[in-house]
Scaffold this active site. Structure first.
Site, PDB file in Angstrom:
ATOM      1  N   ASP A   1     -10.554  55.748 -20.692  1.00 17.47           N
ATOM      2  CA  ASP A   1     -10.126  57.148 -20.771  1.00 17.47           C
ATOM      3  C   ASP A   1      -9.532  57.629 -19.458  1.00 17.47           C
ATOM      4  OD1 ASP A   1     -12.794  58.364 -22.865  1.00 17.47           O
ATOM      5  OD2 ASP A   1     -10.812  57.571 -23.320  1.00 17.47           O
TER       6      ASP A   1
ATOM      7  N   GLU B   1      12.682  24.941 -33.254  1.00 15.80           N
ATOM      8  CA  GLU B   1      13.867  25.680 -32.812  1.00 15.80           C
ATOM      9  C   GLU B   1      13.885  27.093 -33.382  1.00 15.80           C
ATOM     10  OE1 GLU B   1      14.046  22.772 -30.790  1.00 15.80           O
ATOM     11  OE2 GLU B   1      15.680  24.173 -30.406  1.00 15.80           O
TER      12      GLU B   1
ATOM     13  N   PRO C   1      10.575  34.506 -28.274  1.00 10.39           N
ATOM     14  CA  PRO C   1      11.058  34.965 -26.969  1.00 10.39           C
ATOM     15  C   PRO C   1      12.259  35.904 -27.082  1.00 10.39           C
ATOM     16  CG  PRO C   1      11.394  32.577 -27.254  1.00 10.39           C
ATOM     17  CD  PRO C   1      10.627  33.047 -28.424  1.00 10.39           C
TER      18      PRO C   1
ATOM     19  N   ARG D   1      -8.917  45.226 -28.770  1.00 13.11           N
ATOM     20  CA  ARG D   1      -9.790  45.919 -27.815  1.00 13.11           C
ATOM     21  C   ARG D   1      -9.553  47.425 -27.785  1.00 13.11           C
ATOM     22  NH1 ARG D   1      -7.682  46.986 -23.092  1.00 13.11           N
ATOM     23  NH2 ARG D   1      -9.571  46.850 -21.875  1.00 13.11           N
TER      24      ARG D   1
HETATM   25  N1  ADE Z   1       7.346  31.699 -28.659  1.00 13.38           N
HETATM   26  C1  ADE Z   1       7.817  30.959 -27.642  1.00 13.38           C
HETATM   27  N2  ADE Z   1       7.894  31.666 -26.508  1.00 13.38           N
HETATM   28  C2  ADE Z   1       7.455  32.920 -26.814  1.00 13.38           C
HETATM   29  C3  ADE Z   1       7.308  34.124 -26.069  1.00 13.38           C
HETATM   30  N3  ADE Z   1       7.621  34.202 -24.781  1.00 13.38           N
HETATM   31  N4  ADE Z   1       6.847  35.207 -26.718  1.00 13.38           N
HETATM   32  C4  ADE Z   1       6.548  35.148 -28.031  1.00 13.38           C
HETATM   33  N5  ADE Z   1       6.660  34.053 -28.781  1.00 13.38           N
HETATM   34  C5  ADE Z   1       7.109  32.933 -28.185  1.00 13.38           C
END
Ligand code: ADE
Length: 246
Positions: A170, A117, A90, A155
Site C-alpha cells: 500500500d 520459430e 518477444p 501476488r
Molecule cells: N519467448 C521467447 N522470448 C520471450 C520473451 N522475451 N518474452 C516472452 N516470451 C518469450
C-alpha cells in the site's frame, strides 16, 4: 481467478508454481491454474504439433489446429469468461507492474506459450487478444515468461500475500525502487545498521525510507521518476541529492 496455460512442456510448471505465494494461493483457492499439454490436441498419432514454415527458412512453426482446439476446449470449461488470450512472445508489449495490475482484475486468463520459430499467424490474428514480452531478449520458449506473468499477477490478488506484505504494497514501494533493508545483528563486521532504523521513531523511519527509495530510484532508474507523483518534500530532497552529486 482462473489461469489456463497452453504449453508443450507442462512439467516445467509444477515446481515454480507449487511453492511460495503462488503455491499457497492455489491451495487457498485464490487462483486455479490449469496447465494444458498442446500435444493432447494434436491430430497426429505421434502427437506432432509443429511443421515446416511455408516459404522455407529454419525451424518449425506450431500448427494452428491444436491451439484453436485447445482454446475451444477451455471456452467450454469456462463458458462466461471475457476471453483474454495472451501469447507470450518477444514481439509483444513489454511486461510491467502496470500490466500486472491490469491483468489481476480479470477473472480468467488463457496464456499460450510459444516455441520454436513461433506459432502460425492465424492463431495471432483470430485467437490472441494481447501479446506480452518479458523483456528485450530471447529465451527458448514462453514457459518461463508465462510463469513470470503468473507470479506477478497472482501476488496482487486479494488474500495472496500475508498481512505484513499487503500493508507494504500500500505504501510507495510499488512506485519507487525498494529502500535498503536491514535485520539483526545491529553491527556486522564493522558495518552498522543506520541509527534511525533502531530509534523506534516511526515518522523519522518513514521519512528516511522514502528518501532512500527516492535516492536509489534517482541513481539507478531516473526514467521512473517522471511517472511518480512527487511531494514538495520529495522535490526538495531530490534537489539536495542533485546538488550534492550523490
Ligand atoms: N519467448 C521467447 N522470448 C520471450 C520473451 N522475451 N518474452 C516472452 N516470451 C518469450
Amino acid at each position: 481467478m482462473r489461469v489456463d496455460v497452453l504449453t508443450l512442456f507442462p512439467e516445467a510448471f509444477s515446481a515454480p508454481l507449487g511453492v511460495s505465494i503462488v503455491g499457497r494461493a492455489q491451495k487457498n483457492d485464490i487462483v486455479e491454474i490449469k496447465i494444458h499439454d498442446i500435444r493432447r490436441f494434436s491430430h497426429d498419432k505421434h502427437g506432432k504439433v509443429d511443421d515446416r514454415p511455408y516459404g522455407g527458412g529454419p525451424g518449425m512453426v506450431i500448427k494452428p489446429e491444436p491451439i484453436f482446439e485447445a482454446v475451444e476446449f477451455i471456452k467450454k470449461e469456462v463458458p462466461r469468461s471475457h476471453r483474454r488470450v495472451i501469447l507470450m512472445t518477444p514481439q509483444g508489449e513489454t511486461f510491467s507492474q502496470k500490466k500486472a495490475i491490469e491483468l489481476s482484475g480479470s477473472a480468467h486468463l488463457t496464456i499460450i506459450c510459444g516455441r520454436y520459430e513461433g506459432v502460425d499467424e492465424r492463431v495471432r490474428e483470430v485467437l490472441v487478444t494481447e501479446e506480452i514480452s518479458i523483456g528485450d531478449y530471447v529465451i527458448s520458449g514462453g514457459e518461463l515468461a508465462a510463469m513470470v506473468v503468473i507470479e506477478a499477477v497472482v501476488r496482487l490478488l486479494p488474500g495472496a500475500l500475508g498481512d505484513e506484505n499487503s500493508v507494504r504494497s500500500d505504501s510507495f514501494s510499488e512506485d519507487f525502487l525498494e529502500y535498503p533493508q536491514y535485520t539483526r545483528p545491529p553491527e556486522y563486521r564493522g558495518m552498522k545498521v543506520p541509527d534511525v532504523l533502531q530509534s523506534g521513531d516511526h515518522e523519522e523511519i518513514h521519512k528516511w525510507r522514502r528518501r532512500e527509495a527516492l535516492k536509489r530510484t534517482f541513481q539507478r532508474r531516473p526514467d521512473m521518476l517522471g511517472r511518480i507523483k512527487l511531494t514538495e518534500e520529495d522535490k526538495m530532497f531530490l534537489r539536495e541529492i542533485k546538488e550534492q552529486g550523490v
